[in-house]
Design a protein around this motif. Structure first.
Motif, PDB file in Angstrom:
ATOM      1  N   THR A  19      -7.979  -4.099   1.239  1.00 11.87           N
ATOM      2  CA  THR A  19      -6.549  -4.087   0.577  1.00 11.87           C
ATOM      3  C   THR A  19      -6.291  -4.413  -0.292  1.00 11.87           C
ATOM      4  O   THR A  19      -6.365  -5.718  -0.884  1.00 11.87           O
ATOM      5  N   LEU A  21      -3.260  -5.267  -0.959  1.00 11.86           N
ATOM      6  CA  LEU A  21      -1.874  -5.843   0.042  1.00 11.86           C
ATOM      7  C   LEU A  21      -2.063  -7.247   0.377  1.00 11.86           C
ATOM      8  O   LEU A  21      -3.146  -7.192   0.928  1.00 11.86           O
ATOM      9  N   THR A  26      -0.074  -6.911   5.201  1.00  9.52           N
ATOM     10  CA  THR A  26      -1.135  -6.610   6.027  1.00  9.52           C
ATOM     11  C   THR A  26      -0.649  -6.833   7.358  1.00  9.52           C
ATOM     12  O   THR A  26      -0.394  -6.609   7.926  1.00  9.52           O
ATOM     13  N   ILE A  87      -5.212  -0.412   6.136  1.00  6.67           N
ATOM     14  CA  ILE A  87      -3.899  -1.631   5.028  1.00  6.67           C
ATOM     15  C   ILE A  87      -5.015  -3.129   4.851  1.00  6.67           C
ATOM     16  O   ILE A  87      -4.373  -4.123   5.147  1.00  6.67           O
ATOM     17  N   CYS A 139       8.211  -1.864   4.424  1.00  5.51           N
ATOM     18  CA  CYS A 139       7.580  -1.605   3.301  1.00  5.51           C
ATOM     19  C   CYS A 139       8.136  -1.445   1.606  1.00  5.51           C
ATOM     20  O   CYS A 139       6.891  -1.596   0.954  1.00  5.51           O
ATOM     21  N   TYR A 142       7.247  -5.246   0.185  1.00  5.52           N
ATOM     22  CA  TYR A 142       5.876  -5.627  -0.008  1.00  5.52           C
ATOM     23  C   TYR A 142       5.478  -4.094  -0.747  1.00  5.52           C
ATOM     24  O   TYR A 142       4.299  -3.992  -1.059  1.00  5.52           O
ATOM     25  N   ASP A 144       4.590  -1.174  -0.128  1.00  3.70           N
ATOM     26  CA  ASP A 144       3.781  -0.366   0.237  1.00  3.70           C
ATOM     27  C   ASP A 144       4.349   1.266   0.242  1.00  3.70           C
ATOM     28  O   ASP A 144       4.247   1.651   1.307  1.00  3.70           O
ATOM     29  N   THR A 147       2.306   3.639   2.659  1.00  4.34           N
ATOM     30  CA  THR A 147       2.721   3.804   4.240  1.00  4.34           C
ATOM     31  C   THR A 147       4.750   4.005   4.425  1.00  4.34           C
ATOM     32  O   THR A 147       4.845   5.350   5.548  1.00  4.34           O
TER      33      THR A 147
END
Length: 175
Positions: A19, A21, A26, A87, A139, A142, A144, A147
Motif C-alpha cells: 500500500t 499508506l 496502516t 491497506i 482516514c 492519513y 485515505d 476508506t
C-alpha cells in the motif's frame, strides 16, 4: 511431506499487502476498522436477538424492521474486514476477538419490552455512527479517501437505521 513444508513456509510469512499508506496509517486505520467490525458484529447479533424475541401488538412491523436492519448491518462486515486487509492490516479472527474489542454492549436479558428494544438499538446505532466518525477522522489525517468514502456510506445507512428506530419507538403523537 512436501505439503507440510509448503504450509510451514506459508505460515511463517507475515500477512502484508502493499500500500502507499505509511506504516502508521496502516496500523491506525486497520485498528479503527477492526474496532468498527467488532461493534458491527455485536450490533448485528443484538439486532437479530431482538428480532427473534420481539413480541406484542406491533410484532410484525418491528420483527420485519429488525430483520431488514440486521441484513444491512451484516452486509457491512466483509467490506470492513477486506478494507483493513487491502491497506495492509489485519482484522478479527474469532468470537473472543470480537468480545475483547466491541464497545456496543450485549443484552442477554430474558425479556426486553419491544419499545425498549428499539430505544436500545437506536442508541447503539448512534454510538456506531460516533465510532465511524472517529475512524473517518483518522482516514482524513492519513489521506485515505477510499476508506473514508466507504465509511461515509455506512454513516448514512446507520443514521437511517437510527432514524427509523427512533420514529418507530415514539409513543406520543405530535399535534
Amino acid at each position: 511431506m512436501t505439503d507440510h513444508i509448503i504450509t510451514s513456509s506459508f505460515a511463517s510469512r507475515q500477512l502484508g499487502t502493499p500500500t502507499d499508506l505509511g506504516a502508521d496509517a496502516t496500523r491506525d486505520i486497520s485498528a479503527g476498522l477492526t474496532g468498527l467490525l467488532a461493534d458491527v458484529f455485536a450490533l448485528y447479533l443484538k439486532t437479530k436477538n431482538f428480532h427473534w424475541h420481539m413480541s406484542g401488538p406491533n410484532f410484525r412491523d418491528y420483527h420485519l424492521l429488525l430483520d431488514e436492519q440486521a441484513d444491512q448491518i451484516f452486509a457491512m462486515t466483509d467490506p470492513i474486514a477486506e478494507r483493513a486487509r487491502k491497506i495492509g492490516g489485519t482484522t478479527l479472527r474469532s468470537v473472543s476477538d470480537i468480545a475483547g474489542r466491541q464497545r456496543i454492549l450485549d443484552n442477554n436479558a430474558d425479556y426486553v419490552d419491544p419499545l425498549d428494544m428499539l430505544a436500545e438499538l437506536h442508541g447503539d446505532n448512534k454510538q456506531l455512527v460516533a465510532e465511524m466518525r472517529r475512524v473517518h477522522d483518522l482516514c482524513d489525517r492519513y489521506a485515505d479517501v477510499a476508506t473514508a468514502s466507504l465509511i461515509e456510506v455506512w454513516i448514512d445507512e446507520t443514521e437511517r437505521r437510527s432514524w427509523f428506530l427512533y420514529e418507530s419507538s415514539r409513543t406520543s403523537v405530535i399535534r
